[in-house]
Scaffold this motif. Structure first.
Motif, PDB file in Angstrom:
ATOM      1  N   HIS A  18      69.211   9.221 -32.572  1.00  0.00           N
ATOM      2  CA  HIS A  18      70.662   8.617 -33.624  1.00  0.00           C
ATOM      3  C   HIS A  18      70.535   8.115 -33.807  1.00  0.00           C
ATOM      4  O   HIS A  18      69.633   6.870 -34.144  1.00  0.00           O
ATOM      5  CB  HIS A  18      70.981   8.331 -31.663  1.00  0.00           C
ATOM      6  CG  HIS A  18      72.722   8.575 -32.010  1.00  0.00           C
ATOM      7  ND1 HIS A  18      72.995   6.914 -32.582  1.00  0.00           N
ATOM      8  CD2 HIS A  18      74.126   9.083 -31.967  1.00  0.00           C
ATOM      9  CE1 HIS A  18      74.051   6.257 -32.911  1.00  0.00           C
ATOM     10  NE2 HIS A  18      75.164   7.499 -32.322  1.00  0.00           N
ATOM     11  N   SER A  19      71.246   7.596 -35.242  1.00  0.00           N
ATOM     12  CA  SER A  19      71.213   6.732 -36.220  1.00  0.00           C
ATOM     13  C   SER A  19      71.279   5.491 -35.164  1.00  0.00           C
ATOM     14  O   SER A  19      70.535   4.403 -36.053  1.00  0.00           O
ATOM     15  CB  SER A  19      71.980   6.979 -37.145  1.00  0.00           C
ATOM     16  OG  SER A  19      73.499   7.045 -36.594  1.00  0.00           O
ATOM     17  N   GLY A  20      72.362   4.953 -34.641  1.00  0.00           N
ATOM     18  CA  GLY A  20      72.451   3.969 -34.329  1.00  0.00           C
ATOM     19  C   GLY A  20      70.860   3.427 -33.146  1.00  0.00           C
ATOM     20  O   GLY A  20      70.734   2.391 -33.987  1.00  0.00           O
ATOM     21  N   ARG A  23      68.140   2.430 -35.383  1.00  0.00           N
ATOM     22  CA  ARG A  23      68.759   1.255 -35.764  1.00  0.00           C
ATOM     23  C   ARG A  23      67.752   0.077 -34.654  1.00  0.00           C
ATOM     24  O   ARG A  23      67.049  -0.900 -35.669  1.00  0.00           O
ATOM     25  CB  ARG A  23      69.934   1.071 -36.424  1.00  0.00           C
ATOM     26  CG  ARG A  23      70.401   1.247 -37.686  1.00  0.00           C
ATOM     27  CD  ARG A  23      71.293   0.732 -37.942  1.00  0.00           C
ATOM     28  NE  ARG A  23      72.191   0.610 -37.169  1.00  0.00           N
ATOM     29  CZ  ARG A  23      73.913   1.954 -36.802  1.00  0.00           C
ATOM     30  NH1 ARG A  23      73.270   2.967 -38.206  1.00  0.00           N
ATOM     31  NH2 ARG A  23      74.362   2.398 -36.383  1.00  0.00           N
ATOM     32  N   GLU A  70      75.492  -1.106 -27.725  1.00  0.00           N
ATOM     33  CA  GLU A  70      76.808  -0.632 -27.340  1.00  0.00           C
ATOM     34  C   GLU A  70      77.224  -0.930 -29.256  1.00  0.00           C
ATOM     35  O   GLU A  70      77.461  -0.090 -29.658  1.00  0.00           O
ATOM     36  CB  GLU A  70      77.272  -0.025 -26.817  1.00  0.00           C
ATOM     37  CG  GLU A  70      77.989   0.258 -25.100  1.00  0.00           C
ATOM     38  CD  GLU A  70      78.720   0.382 -24.330  1.00  0.00           C
ATOM     39  OE1 GLU A  70      79.016   0.868 -23.846  1.00  0.00           O
ATOM     40  OE2 GLU A  70      80.371  -0.406 -23.846  1.00  0.00           O
ATOM     41  N   GLU A  71      77.345  -1.875 -29.407  1.00  0.00           N
ATOM     42  CA  GLU A  71      77.776  -2.745 -30.422  1.00  0.00           C
ATOM     43  C   GLU A  71      77.009  -2.153 -31.540  1.00  0.00           C
ATOM     44  O   GLU A  71      77.464  -1.496 -33.269  1.00  0.00           O
ATOM     45  CB  GLU A  71      78.417  -4.428 -30.439  1.00  0.00           C
ATOM     46  CG  GLU A  71      79.530  -4.404 -29.635  1.00  0.00           C
ATOM     47  CD  GLU A  71      79.889  -6.008 -29.105  1.00  0.00           C
ATOM     48  OE1 GLU A  71      78.635  -6.739 -30.233  1.00  0.00           O
ATOM     49  OE2 GLU A  71      79.878  -6.067 -28.676  1.00  0.00           O
ATOM     50  N   LEU A  72      75.106  -2.371 -31.512  1.00  0.00           N
ATOM     51  CA  LEU A  72      74.403  -2.043 -32.073  1.00  0.00           C
ATOM     52  C   LEU A  72      74.434  -0.282 -32.733  1.00  0.00           C
ATOM     53  O   LEU A  72      73.623  -0.538 -33.661  1.00  0.00           O
ATOM     54  CB  LEU A  72      73.419  -2.885 -31.619  1.00  0.00           C
ATOM     55  CG  LEU A  72      72.614  -4.147 -31.917  1.00  0.00           C
ATOM     56  CD1 LEU A  72      72.143  -5.074 -31.525  1.00  0.00           C
ATOM     57  CD2 LEU A  72      73.294  -4.827 -33.198  1.00  0.00           C
ATOM     58  N   THR A  73      74.411  -0.285 -31.435  1.00  0.00           N
ATOM     59  CA  THR A  73      74.348   1.908 -31.727  1.00  0.00           C
ATOM     60  C   THR A  73      74.845   2.707 -31.890  1.00  0.00           C
ATOM     61  O   THR A  73      75.377   3.595 -32.608  1.00  0.00           O
ATOM     62  CB  THR A  73      73.059   2.611 -30.959  1.00  0.00           C
ATOM     63  OG1 THR A  73      74.115   1.919 -29.566  1.00  0.00           O
ATOM     64  CG2 THR A  73      72.082   1.383 -30.596  1.00  0.00           C
ATOM     65  N   GLY A  74      76.631   2.120 -31.744  1.00  0.00           N
ATOM     66  CA  GLY A  74      77.611   2.404 -31.929  1.00  0.00           C
ATOM     67  C   GLY A  74      77.862   4.170 -30.388  1.00  0.00           C
ATOM     68  O   GLY A  74      78.951   4.520 -30.492  1.00  0.00           O
TER      69      GLY A  74
END
Length: 110
Positions: A18-20, A23, A70-74
Motif C-alpha cells: 500500500h502506498s501509504g 511511505r 492512520e493519518e500518515l498512511t491513509g
C-alpha cells in the motif's frame, strides 16, 4: 500466508505494498517506532490493552500512535480490509530483499 507470498517476485512484493504504508516504511528512523506499533497492534488482533502492554506504553499512547499511523498512511485501522492489507504489506516488506524500510521505494529507479 508465507507460502502464497513466497510465490511472488521481488517486484510483485514491492508493488503490492500500500502506498501509504510504503511511505511509513521508507520514512526516517523516527517512523520505525510507528511501524513496530502497527506490527504489534496487528499481532494482538487489535486488542489495545494487550498491544499497549507488549509495547510498554499506556493505552492512550498506543491510540495516539495508531491515529498518527492512520493519518500518515491513509489506512483506517477500524476497517478489517485495511487491517488485513496492512498486515500483509508488513509481511511482504519483510520478505522483500530490497525492503522499503532499508532501501527506499523499490519501484523508484536508483
Amino acid at each position: 500466508m508465507y507460502a502464497l507470498l513466497a510465490k511472488l517476485t521481488t517486484e510483485e512484493l514491492a508493488e503490492g505494498i500500500h502506498s501509504g504504508l510504503r511511505r511509513l516504511l521508507t520514512s526516517d528512523s523516527g517512523s520505525q517506532g510507528l511501524v513496530e506499533t502497527l506490527r504489534v497492534h496487528l499481532g494482538h488482533v487489535g486488542d489495545a490493552q494487550h498491544a499497549a502492554a507488549a509495547l510498554h506504553v499506556h493505552r492512550s499512547t498506543l491510540c495516539q500512535r495508531l491515529r498518527c499511523i492512520e493519518e500518515l498512511t491513509g489506512l483506517r485501522l477500524n476497517s478489517g480490509d485495511d487491517r488485513l492489507a496492512a498486515h500483509l504489506d508488513l509481511r511482504m516488506a519483510h520478505l522483500s530483499p530490497t525492503r522499503p524500510a532499508e532501501g527506499g521505494d523499490p519501484r523508484e529507479p536508483a
